[in-house]
Design a protein around this motif. Structure first.
Motif, PDB file in Angstrom:
ATOM      1  N   VAL A   1      -3.429  -3.041  -4.159  1.00  0.00           N
ATOM      2  CA  VAL A   1      -1.920  -3.356  -3.751  1.00  0.00           C
ATOM      3  C   VAL A   1      -1.065  -2.694  -4.851  1.00  0.00           C
ATOM      4  O   VAL A   1      -0.095  -1.851  -4.322  1.00  0.00           O
ATOM      5  CB  VAL A   1      -1.847  -4.813  -3.555  1.00  0.00           C
TER       6      VAL A   1
ATOM      7  N   THR B   1      -1.027   0.931  -3.919  1.00  0.00           N
ATOM      8  CA  THR B   1      -0.331   1.285  -2.549  1.00  0.00           C
ATOM      9  C   THR B   1       1.159   1.160  -2.635  1.00  0.00           C
ATOM     10  O   THR B   1       2.067   2.121  -2.201  1.00  0.00           O
ATOM     11  CB  THR B   1      -0.968   0.332  -1.499  1.00  0.00           C
TER      12      THR B   1
ATOM     13  N   THR C   1      -0.254   3.265   4.700  1.00  0.00           N
ATOM     14  CA  THR C   1      -1.606   2.807   4.081  1.00  0.00           C
ATOM     15  C   THR C   1      -1.809   1.743   4.902  1.00  0.00           C
ATOM     16  O   THR C   1      -3.352   1.414   5.066  1.00  0.00           O
ATOM     17  CB  THR C   1      -1.501   2.596   2.729  1.00  0.00           C
ATOM     18  N   THR C   2      -0.962   0.846   5.126  1.00  0.00           N
ATOM     19  CA  THR C   2      -1.377  -0.579   5.895  1.00  0.00           C
ATOM     20  C   THR C   2      -1.502  -0.571   7.637  1.00  0.00           C
ATOM     21  O   THR C   2      -2.564  -1.057   7.657  1.00  0.00           O
ATOM     22  CB  THR C   2      -0.352  -1.590   5.500  1.00  0.00           C
TER      23      THR C   2
ATOM     24  N   VAL D   1       3.617   2.212   1.765  1.00  0.00           N
ATOM     25  CA  VAL D   1       2.824   1.161   2.091  1.00  0.00           C
ATOM     26  C   VAL D   1       2.580   0.936   3.755  1.00  0.00           C
ATOM     27  O   VAL D   1       1.416   0.492   4.021  1.00  0.00           O
ATOM     28  CB  VAL D   1       3.676  -0.392   1.594  1.00  0.00           C
TER      29      VAL D   1
ATOM     30  N   TYR E   1      -3.220  -6.909   3.304  1.00  0.00           N
ATOM     31  CA  TYR E   1      -2.446  -6.232   2.261  1.00  0.00           C
ATOM     32  C   TYR E   1      -1.768  -7.527   1.290  1.00  0.00           C
ATOM     33  O   TYR E   1      -1.784  -7.219   0.008  1.00  0.00           O
ATOM     34  CB  TYR E   1      -1.037  -5.578   2.981  1.00  0.00           C
TER      35      TYR E   1
END
Length: 119
Positions: free
Chosen positions: A56, A59, A28-29, A25, A93
């Motif tokens: 979401v 992810t 990706t974020t 996460v 996110y």
């Protein structure tokens, strides 16, 4: 030796008790893995919410995410020092079930945290 998190004017503290602690996460974020320190938030209870946003879910790997609601307990988690741009990415996110607020942590520091957006 005690590890100290450097805080500059461009740094924000973000407390996470859920998926923002997951390496995938974070990558990706934020585009990087975060280095955090254990801490806790007092006056909240942990609950769960079902996520419907496909990005979401992809992810995080789950449609069931933890969420904080006011209560009498303490919830353990991790506090991260991030940039303002990364805080904006965290806002993107998080789904509409969450709202970001500033709270005092058990350590005495104040950090942003996402809690239940009680409508």
């Amino acid at each position: 030796m005690i590890a100290v998190m450097a805080v500059t004017s461009a740094t924000e503290l973000l407390f996470s008790y859920g998926t923002l602690r997951q390496r995938e996460v974070q990558l990706t974020t934020f585009g990087r893995a975060l280095d955090g320190r254990p801490d806790a938030i007092v006056g909240f209870e942990l609950d769960y919410v079902t996520i419907t946003d496909p990005h979401v879910i992809a992810t995080s790997g789950s449609d069931r995410h933890p969420i904080l609601k006011p209560g009498t307990g303490a919830v353990e988690g991790t506090v991260f020092a991030i940039t303002r741009e990364e805080l904006a990415a965290a806002d993107d996110y998080e789904v509409d079930d969450y709202v970001r607020i500033a709270v005092p942590l058990r350590s005495g520091r104040t950090a942003w945290v996402y809690v239940f957006a009680d409508e």
